[in-house]
Design an enzyme around this catalytic site. Structure first.
Site, PDB file in Angstrom:
ATOM      1  N   ASP A   6      -4.019   5.110   1.932  1.00 43.44           N
ATOM      2  CA  ASP A   6      -4.292   4.693   0.554  1.00 43.44           C
ATOM      3  C   ASP A   6      -5.115   3.407   0.506  1.00 43.44           C
ATOM      4  O   ASP A   6      -6.073   3.284  -0.249  1.00 43.44           O
ATOM      5  CB  ASP A   6      -2.978   4.463  -0.214  1.00 43.44           C
ATOM      6  CG  ASP A   6      -2.119   5.708  -0.244  1.00 43.44           C
ATOM      7  OD1 ASP A   6      -2.641   6.794   0.054  1.00 43.44           O
ATOM      8  OD2 ASP A   6      -0.913   5.587  -0.542  1.00 43.44           O
ATOM      9  N   SER A  51      -1.892   6.059  -6.160  1.00 44.14           N
ATOM     10  CA  SER A  51      -2.062   4.801  -5.416  1.00 44.14           C
ATOM     11  C   SER A  51      -2.357   3.579  -6.253  1.00 44.14           C
ATOM     12  O   SER A  51      -3.183   2.748  -5.897  1.00 44.14           O
ATOM     13  CB  SER A  51      -3.182   4.943  -4.375  1.00 44.14           C
ATOM     14  OG  SER A  51      -2.712   5.648  -3.296  1.00 44.14           O
ATOM     15  N   GLU A  72       2.609  -3.928   2.064  1.00 42.64           N
ATOM     16  CA  GLU A  72       3.459  -2.804   1.644  1.00 42.64           C
ATOM     17  C   GLU A  72       4.586  -2.591   2.679  1.00 42.64           C
ATOM     18  O   GLU A  72       5.743  -2.406   2.327  1.00 42.64           O
ATOM     19  CB  GLU A  72       2.585  -1.555   1.533  1.00 42.64           C
ATOM     20  CG  GLU A  72       3.282  -0.387   0.945  1.00 42.64           C
ATOM     21  CD  GLU A  72       2.895  -0.113  -0.500  1.00 42.64           C
ATOM     22  OE1 GLU A  72       1.840  -0.572  -0.951  1.00 42.64           O
ATOM     23  OE2 GLU A  72       3.684   0.555  -1.172  1.00 42.64           O
TER      24      GLU A  72
HETATM   25  C1  GLA Z   1       1.743   7.702   0.547  1.00 44.13           C
HETATM   26  C2  GLA Z   1       1.483   6.681   1.662  1.00 44.13           C
HETATM   27  C3  GLA Z   1       0.329   7.115   2.574  1.00 44.13           C
HETATM   28  C4  GLA Z   1       0.498   8.562   3.046  1.00 44.13           C
HETATM   29  C5  GLA Z   1       0.847   9.473   1.869  1.00 44.13           C
HETATM   30  C6  GLA Z   1       1.176  10.868   2.318  1.00 44.13           C
HETATM   31  O1  GLA Z   1       0.683   7.751  -0.354  1.00 44.13           O
HETATM   32  O2  GLA Z   1       1.193   5.420   1.111  1.00 44.13           O
HETATM   33  O3  GLA Z   1       0.223   6.225   3.675  1.00 44.13           O
HETATM   34  O4  GLA Z   1       1.406   8.650   4.089  1.00 44.13           O
HETATM   35  O5  GLA Z   1       1.932   8.985   1.117  1.00 44.13           O
HETATM   36  O6  GLA Z   1       0.053  11.454   2.901  1.00 44.13           O
END
Ligand code: GLA
Length: 350
Positions: free
Chosen positions: A161, A115, A149
């Site tokens: 995230d 992230s 996003e």
């Molecule tokens: C990415 C997305 C999240 C989530 C994950 C899977 O990190 O940004 O919102 O959906 O994938 O759990």
């Protein structure tokens, strides 16, 4: 080390940090307003904000490039989109953005599935709000970052995230309900640790595959309505006409049930149960949601063989990292075994 003053000739007025995150369990459940259990890392992104004579400028210490941001222009497929997008959303929500210099410094691995984009969005917004003196809650920041996003960058991600990096607490898992945005922080039991291991294969460009998964879930919700998908039993998947969509639904509904059980297991310190549920989560992501890769599967198997209580891919998948639960005492010998089995793997510092 480069300072804000070195780059812009004037000291920063605000400094904000947002960490990366690892998700213990609850993968893609945020897309149905379900529950998740992410944990912030200690590494992350710092954004400093200071006054500018005119315009908006962003400098990344990693790229050593200064970029002029024009909020009237769209995305550029560039790191600065994760700065521009949040500023655009803040402005749409009523913030008045003055001439501004921003410096970005990261010690997070990019493209590893921890992230870094959410951390950049959230740190940018927090630095902006601190600079202009606007009181904004952690959840409001997360929602603006998600909007950036979704609408600016075009990835239809959920809220996990951005919430994890905005309101998460170090060494605690964030037990978050993605519908109500209610949460509490759950400490790890004594003697246990979390390991985040990169499989050595960069996360592939996944935006298309991610949006496809979301579209499948939206299609299922429309077919099964009017009750929200989250409140339906996992057996409902069998009523869905398209077998691919049915498997996607079977994953999120079984994952939602696992996440609720896993959160209680963590609260009561039952790490064997948590680990077992993590193992099931990986199988479901591999078979039903189809977001694993051969390298992730190999690494997960090596992590379990070396004695982890549980191991699974973490985040969106398609490369990147796994998460494993191990005892503190065994952490080092465990890692020796895993790394000799998977020489391309490397440990992400927590
Ligand atoms: C990415 C997305 C999240 C989530 C994950 C899977 O990190 O940004 O919102 O959906 O994938 O759990």
């Amino acid at each position: 080390m480069t300072s804000h003053e070195d780059v812009f000739g004037q000291e920063a007025a605000a400094t904000c940090f947002a960490p990366g995150r690892v998700n213990l369990i609850g993968e893609y459940t945020d897309l149905i307003g379900g529950n998740v259990l992410p944990m912030p890392l200690t590494k992350g992104i710092t954004v400093t904000a200071g006054p500018a004579a005119s315009g908006i400028h962003a400098f990344s210490t990693a790229e050593e490039t200064k970029i002029e941001i024009n909020l009237g222009e769209g995305k550029k497929d560039h790191w600065a989109d994760y700065v521009a997008g949040p500023l655009v959303m803040a402005e749409r929500a009523g913030a008045v953005i003055p001439p501004l210099n921003l410096m970005v410094e990261s010690d997070l691995p990019a493209g590893a599935g921890v992230s870094s984009s959410a951390a950049l969005e959230v740190a940018t917004l927090k630095a902006l709000f601190a600079f202009i003196g606007q009181d904004t809650s952690g959840a409001e920041v997360a929602l603006l970052a998600q909007k950036a996003e979704n609408e600016f960058c075009g990835v239809k991600c959920g809220i996990m995230d951005q919430m994890a990096v905005s309101v998460g607490k170090q060494k605690h898992a964030l037990a978050l309900n993605c519908e109500t945005l209610e949460w509490d922080q759950v400490a790890l039991p004594k003697g246990w640790t979390i390991a985040v291991i990169h499989c050595g294969e960069a996360r592939q460009l996944t935006d298309g595959a991610y949006n496809e998964r979301r579209a499948a879930l939206d299609k299922a919700a429309a077919e099964l309505g009017p009750d929200p998908l989250k409140s339906q039993p996992v057996e409902v998947a069998e009523q869905i006409s398209d077998p691919l969509v049915a498997r996607r639904v079977r994953h999120v509904l079984s994952e939602q049930a696992r996440t609720l059980r896993a959160t209680e297991a963590l609260r009561s310190g039952d790490m064997a149960l948590l680990g077992g549920l993590m193992n099931e989560s990986h199988e479901s992501l591999r078979v039903d949601f189809e977001v694993s890769t051969a390298s992730l599967d190999r690494l997960v198997a090596a992590a379990r063989d070396a004695g982890a209580a549980g191991a699974r891919l973490t985040g969106a998948g398609f490369g990147g990292c796994i998460v494993a639960v191990v005892t503190e005492n065994e952490r080092d010998t465990w890692w020796q075994k895993v790394s000799s089995e998977c020489p391309a793997a490397w440990a992400v510092e927590l």
